[in-house]
Design a protein around this motif. Structure first.
Motif, PDB file in Angstrom:
ATOM      1  N   LEU A   5      87.747 -44.672  17.862  1.00  0.00           N
ATOM      2  CA  LEU A   5      88.224 -45.479  16.742  1.00  0.00           C
ATOM      3  C   LEU A   5      89.118 -46.621  17.193  1.00  0.00           C
ATOM      4  O   LEU A   5      89.043 -47.734  16.678  1.00  0.00           O
ATOM      5  N   ILE A   6      89.976 -46.347  18.165  1.00  0.00           N
ATOM      6  CA  ILE A   6      90.951 -47.335  18.604  1.00  0.00           C
ATOM      7  C   ILE A   6      90.282 -48.534  19.266  1.00  0.00           C
ATOM      8  O   ILE A   6      90.868 -49.611  19.369  1.00  0.00           O
ATOM      9  N   LYS A   7      89.033 -48.362  19.713  1.00  0.00           N
ATOM     10  CA  LYS A   7      88.341 -49.443  20.418  1.00  0.00           C
ATOM     11  C   LYS A   7      87.407 -50.249  19.512  1.00  0.00           C
ATOM     12  O   LYS A   7      86.735 -51.161  19.974  1.00  0.00           O
ATOM     13  N   LEU A   8      87.380 -49.911  18.223  1.00  0.00           N
ATOM     14  CA  LEU A   8      86.559 -50.668  17.297  1.00  0.00           C
ATOM     15  C   LEU A   8      87.174 -52.029  17.033  1.00  0.00           C
ATOM     16  O   LEU A   8      88.394 -52.178  16.983  1.00  0.00           O
ATOM     17  N   SER A   9      86.324 -53.022  16.829  1.00  0.00           N
ATOM     18  CA  SER A   9      86.818 -54.328  16.400  1.00  0.00           C
ATOM     19  C   SER A   9      87.273 -54.231  14.946  1.00  0.00           C
ATOM     20  O   SER A   9      87.007 -53.243  14.248  1.00  0.00           O
ATOM     21  N   ASN A  10      87.955 -55.268  14.491  1.00  0.00           N
ATOM     22  CA  ASN A  10      88.438 -55.293  13.115  1.00  0.00           C
ATOM     23  C   ASN A  10      87.277 -55.159  12.123  1.00  0.00           C
ATOM     24  O   ASN A  10      87.336 -54.380  11.173  1.00  0.00           O
ATOM     25  N   GLY A  11      86.199 -55.898  12.356  1.00  0.00           N
ATOM     26  CA  GLY A  11      85.053 -55.825  11.456  1.00  0.00           C
ATOM     27  C   GLY A  11      84.349 -54.484  11.510  1.00  0.00           C
ATOM     28  O   GLY A  11      83.894 -53.959  10.484  1.00  0.00           O
ATOM     29  N   GLU A  12      84.246 -53.897  12.706  1.00  0.00           N
ATOM     30  CA  GLU A  12      83.629 -52.575  12.844  1.00  0.00           C
ATOM     31  C   GLU A  12      84.450 -51.524  12.094  1.00  0.00           C
ATOM     32  O   GLU A  12      83.900 -50.609  11.472  1.00  0.00           O
ATOM     33  N   THR A  13      85.765 -51.662  12.163  1.00  0.00           N
ATOM     34  CA  THR A  13      86.642 -50.737  11.444  1.00  0.00           C
ATOM     35  C   THR A  13      86.427 -50.836   9.945  1.00  0.00           C
ATOM     36  O   THR A  13      86.393 -49.817   9.234  1.00  0.00           O
ATOM     37  N   LYS A  14      86.249 -52.052   9.442  1.00  0.00           N
ATOM     38  CA  LYS A  14      85.997 -52.240   8.010  1.00  0.00           C
ATOM     39  C   LYS A  14      84.725 -51.507   7.587  1.00  0.00           C
ATOM     40  O   LYS A  14      84.685 -50.842   6.545  1.00  0.00           O
ATOM     41  N   ARG A  15      83.680 -51.633   8.399  1.00  0.00           N
ATOM     42  CA  ARG A  15      82.416 -50.972   8.063  1.00  0.00           C
ATOM     43  C   ARG A  15      82.565 -49.449   8.101  1.00  0.00           C
ATOM     44  O   ARG A  15      82.006 -48.729   7.264  1.00  0.00           O
ATOM     45  N   LEU A  16      83.335 -48.957   9.065  1.00  0.00           N
ATOM     46  CA  LEU A  16      83.552 -47.511   9.177  1.00  0.00           C
ATOM     47  C   LEU A  16      84.303 -46.977   7.961  1.00  0.00           C
ATOM     48  O   LEU A  16      83.959 -45.918   7.419  1.00  0.00           O
ATOM     49  N   MET A  17      85.317 -47.686   7.510  1.00  0.00           N
ATOM     50  CA  MET A  17      86.103 -47.227   6.363  1.00  0.00           C
ATOM     51  C   MET A  17      85.241 -47.158   5.100  1.00  0.00           C
ATOM     52  O   MET A  17      85.388 -46.244   4.283  1.00  0.00           O
ATOM     53  N   LEU A  18      84.313 -48.104   4.963  1.00  0.00           N
ATOM     54  CA  LEU A  18      83.416 -48.074   3.813  1.00  0.00           C
ATOM     55  C   LEU A  18      82.447 -46.902   3.915  1.00  0.00           C
ATOM     56  O   LEU A  18      82.181 -46.202   2.923  1.00  0.00           O
ATOM     57  N   ALA A  19      81.939 -46.633   5.122  1.00  0.00           N
ATOM     58  CA  ALA A  19      81.052 -45.482   5.317  1.00  0.00           C
ATOM     59  C   ALA A  19      81.771 -44.180   4.979  1.00  0.00           C
ATOM     60  O   ALA A  19      81.205 -43.289   4.329  1.00  0.00           O
ATOM     61  N   ALA A  20      83.026 -44.062   5.413  1.00  0.00           N
ATOM     62  CA  ALA A  20      83.800 -42.852   5.135  1.00  0.00           C
ATOM     63  C   ALA A  20      83.996 -42.658   3.632  1.00  0.00           C
ATOM     64  O   ALA A  20      83.930 -41.533   3.119  1.00  0.00           O
ATOM     65  N   ALA A  21      84.224 -43.766   2.929  1.00  0.00           N
ATOM     66  CA  ALA A  21      84.392 -43.676   1.472  1.00  0.00           C
ATOM     67  C   ALA A  21      83.106 -43.198   0.800  1.00  0.00           C
ATOM     68  O   ALA A  21      83.140 -42.378  -0.125  1.00  0.00           O
ATOM     69  N   LEU A  22      81.966 -43.679   1.265  1.00  0.00           N
ATOM     70  CA  LEU A  22      80.690 -43.274   0.666  1.00  0.00           C
ATOM     71  C   LEU A  22      80.406 -41.796   0.884  1.00  0.00           C
ATOM     72  O   LEU A  22      79.839 -41.115   0.011  1.00  0.00           O
ATOM     73  N   LEU A  23      80.800 -41.282   2.050  1.00  0.00           N
ATOM     74  CA  LEU A  23      80.546 -39.871   2.350  1.00  0.00           C
ATOM     75  C   LEU A  23      81.319 -38.935   1.420  1.00  0.00           C
ATOM     76  O   LEU A  23      80.979 -37.755   1.302  1.00  0.00           O
ATOM     77  N   LYS A  24      82.338 -39.445   0.753  1.00  0.00           N
ATOM     78  CA  LYS A  24      83.076 -38.630  -0.216  1.00  0.00           C
ATOM     79  C   LYS A  24      82.308 -38.483  -1.526  1.00  0.00           C
ATOM     80  O   LYS A  24      82.712 -37.736  -2.415  1.00  0.00           O
ATOM     81  N   ASN A  25      81.183 -39.229  -1.638  1.00  0.00           N
ATOM     82  CA  ASN A  25      80.376 -39.207  -2.859  1.00  0.00           C
ATOM     83  C   ASN A  25      81.220 -39.428  -4.116  1.00  0.00           C
ATOM     84  O   ASN A  25      81.200 -38.615  -5.059  1.00  0.00           O
TER      85      ASN A  25
END
Length: 501
Positions: free
Chosen positions: A158-178
């Motif tokens: 996680l610490i090595k993700l770019s700013n934009g990659e982090t944004k995409r990851l946070m959105l994916a995590a939100a979707l997984l919460k259904n």
């Protein structure tokens, strides 16, 4: 009420001693997707956090109706408060923890291999997400990874993700919460051109899956799936309309701006650096590798005093790593042929010798900057290159810090803690911190993230004026072409770690 997702009626909303909203009324029905627009500090983020249950309601009511649908489901059998579980909020800042779950990440951790090993991978993080299973939900790990183009990053820490990659990851995590309701706070900031172009399709897939959406965004970036728009100003909803009825021209920012050139000239001559460097940066076949992953490959870059560069490239192209070599944060600089300020790295200079010549701001610095200092203290800390002021304030330097705050139109926040002001104003504080010592080199990495139209215009004009009045060297990173100052006349573009034309 069966068609209503939630409603706020005549509510007074408070956070600590601050009243954020008075007589707030807002309602969303099933099938509606809302965009919140308004200038910086208007209350968009505060409204999202109010809906997410983060703030105290001291008058009026806020009522959620969607939990009733699952009243008899297995998910509710343990007495869980479903309303909170069925709302997902994606904020501008992440809250990642390390593997030992004992401390937050720190700014330079991504560049130190032994420390960065204490970080979850993308896969670890997403597999840890707990979701509420409800009828008709379909967000699996594979589907979320595919939608947000994250498959190739599954093993990345996680610490090595770019700013934009982090944004995409946070959105994916939100979707997984259904969730039933997805709240997005300026989701497009930090995303490259390609991802922004794909965002309409991403939002369409999310809303088609039955998730209702509320997003804070710019009037210029309203996705096609949005059905309704609310305009906020000074902590109040001043206009609501369907998208078909909404006239964006009524809410475009005033494009007039003025710069106090005399005051700026005076500030630029305080503690002016008399040294004239031949080479600000000289890189020869710079090669950066972590394990088997090549981040930068044979990069050559020569920057002379007074040159103004744009550094461009998609999310994950290697821009932040390249800047870390210049800013003294990446220890791999010693293993490469790099000259900074006419001195080869590894010939006796300290990190602090380098940092005192650079004014730097980036999304990562904003993410990890401590927020318990007042804004004035944060800016004064720029003299010492520390993340906060850890010494008694100097009266003369505090006065200069206040003058820079006035130049950036944020002096009203001088005595307020950094954490209690809007995110865009926080960024402007860090920009003032970068400017205060009149460094030889300014590095502005996506400096306008989250700023409203007027703030962007004013900052762009300020940078151009500084460049006209001084011989400062500039490196400017952005994913938005219109943000690049007129004074920038050179470009370096990265693609997968390589310099491209």
């Amino acid at each position: 009420m069966f068609n209503t997702l939630f409603s706020i009626n005549n509510a007074t909303v408070r956070f600590l001693t601050n009243t954020l909203f008075k007589d707030l009324t807002f309602k969303i029905n099933k099938g509606e997707n809302w965009a919140l627009i308004g200038e910086s500090g208007s209350g968009k983020s505060a409204l999202l956090q109010t809906i997410a249950g983060r703030f105290n309601i001291t008058g009026g009511t806020i009522t959620y109706y969607f939990g009733e649908e699952l009243a008899n489901s297995q998910a509710n059998s343990n007495g869980v408060n479903l309303n909170n579980k069925l709302i997902a909020l994606v904020e501008p800042r992440h809250h990642f923890r390390n593997l030992s779950n004992t401390t937050d990440f720190y700014y330079q951790q991504r560049y130190n291999s032994s420390d960065s090993e204490d970080a979850l991978t993308v896969d670890d993080y997403l597999l840890s997400i707990k979701s509420i299973m409800r009828p008709g939900t379909s967000w699996t790990l594979d589907k979320a990874l595919t939608l947000l183009n994250l498959h190739s990053l599954r093993d990345k820490q996680l610490i090595k993700l770019s700013n934009g990659e982090t944004k995409r990851l946070m959105l994916a995590a939100a979707l997984l919460k259904n969730p039933v309701l997805l709240l997005l706070d300026n989701p497009l900031t930090g995303l490259d051109v390609k991802t922004r172009e794909e965002f309409n399709g991403i939002i369409e897939q999310i809303t088609a899956s039955g998730i209702s959406l509320i997003m804070a965004t710019s009037v210029h970036e309203i996705p096609g799936a949005i059905s309704h728009i609310a305009v906020l100003k000074n902590g109040a909803i001043v206009h609501e309309a369907s998208k078909a009825e909404f006239n964006p021209a009524r809410f475009e920012a005033d494009n007039t701006d003025s710069i106090d050139t005399s005051e700026l000239s005076s500030l630029l001559n305080i503690d002016k650096n008399p040294v004239a460097y031949n080479w600000i940066v000289k890189m020869d076949k710079v090669h950066i590798k972590y394990g088997d992953k090549v981040i930068l490959e044979d990069v050559n870059w020569d920057i002379k005093t007074g040159q103004r560069w744009a550094l461009l490239g998609h999310n994950g192209a290697g821009k932040s790593t390249l800047l870390s070599l210049i800013n003294g944060d990446n220890p791999q600089a010693y293993a490469n042929n790099i000259i900074l300020f006419d001195k080869k790295r590894g010939t006796g200079e300290s990190i602090w010798d380098i940092k005192k010549k650079i004014g730097f701001v980036s999304p990562e610095l904003h993410q990890y900057f401590p927020t318990d200092n007042s804004c004035l203290q944060v800016i004064e800390s720029g003299y010492y290159d520390t993340l906060g002021l850890f010494r008694p304030s100097n009266k003369d330097r505090a006065e200069i810090a206040l003058r820079w705050m006035k130049a950036l139109e944020i002096d009203k926040y001088a005595r307020v803690l950094l954490k209690n002001i809007p995110a865009s104003a926080q960024r402007l504080c860090l920009l003032a911190r970068a400017l205060i010592k009149n460094p030889a080199l300014l590095i502005f990495d996506e400096p306008c993230q989250g700023m409203d139209d007027h703030q962007q215009l004013h900052f762009k004009n300020l940078v151009d004026t500084i460049c006209n009045l001084s011989n400062v060297t500039l490196i400017y990173v952005t994913h938005y072409q219109h943000e690049i100052p007129n004074s920038v006349n050179r470009m370096l573009r990265l693609d997968k770690g390589k310099v491209v034309n």
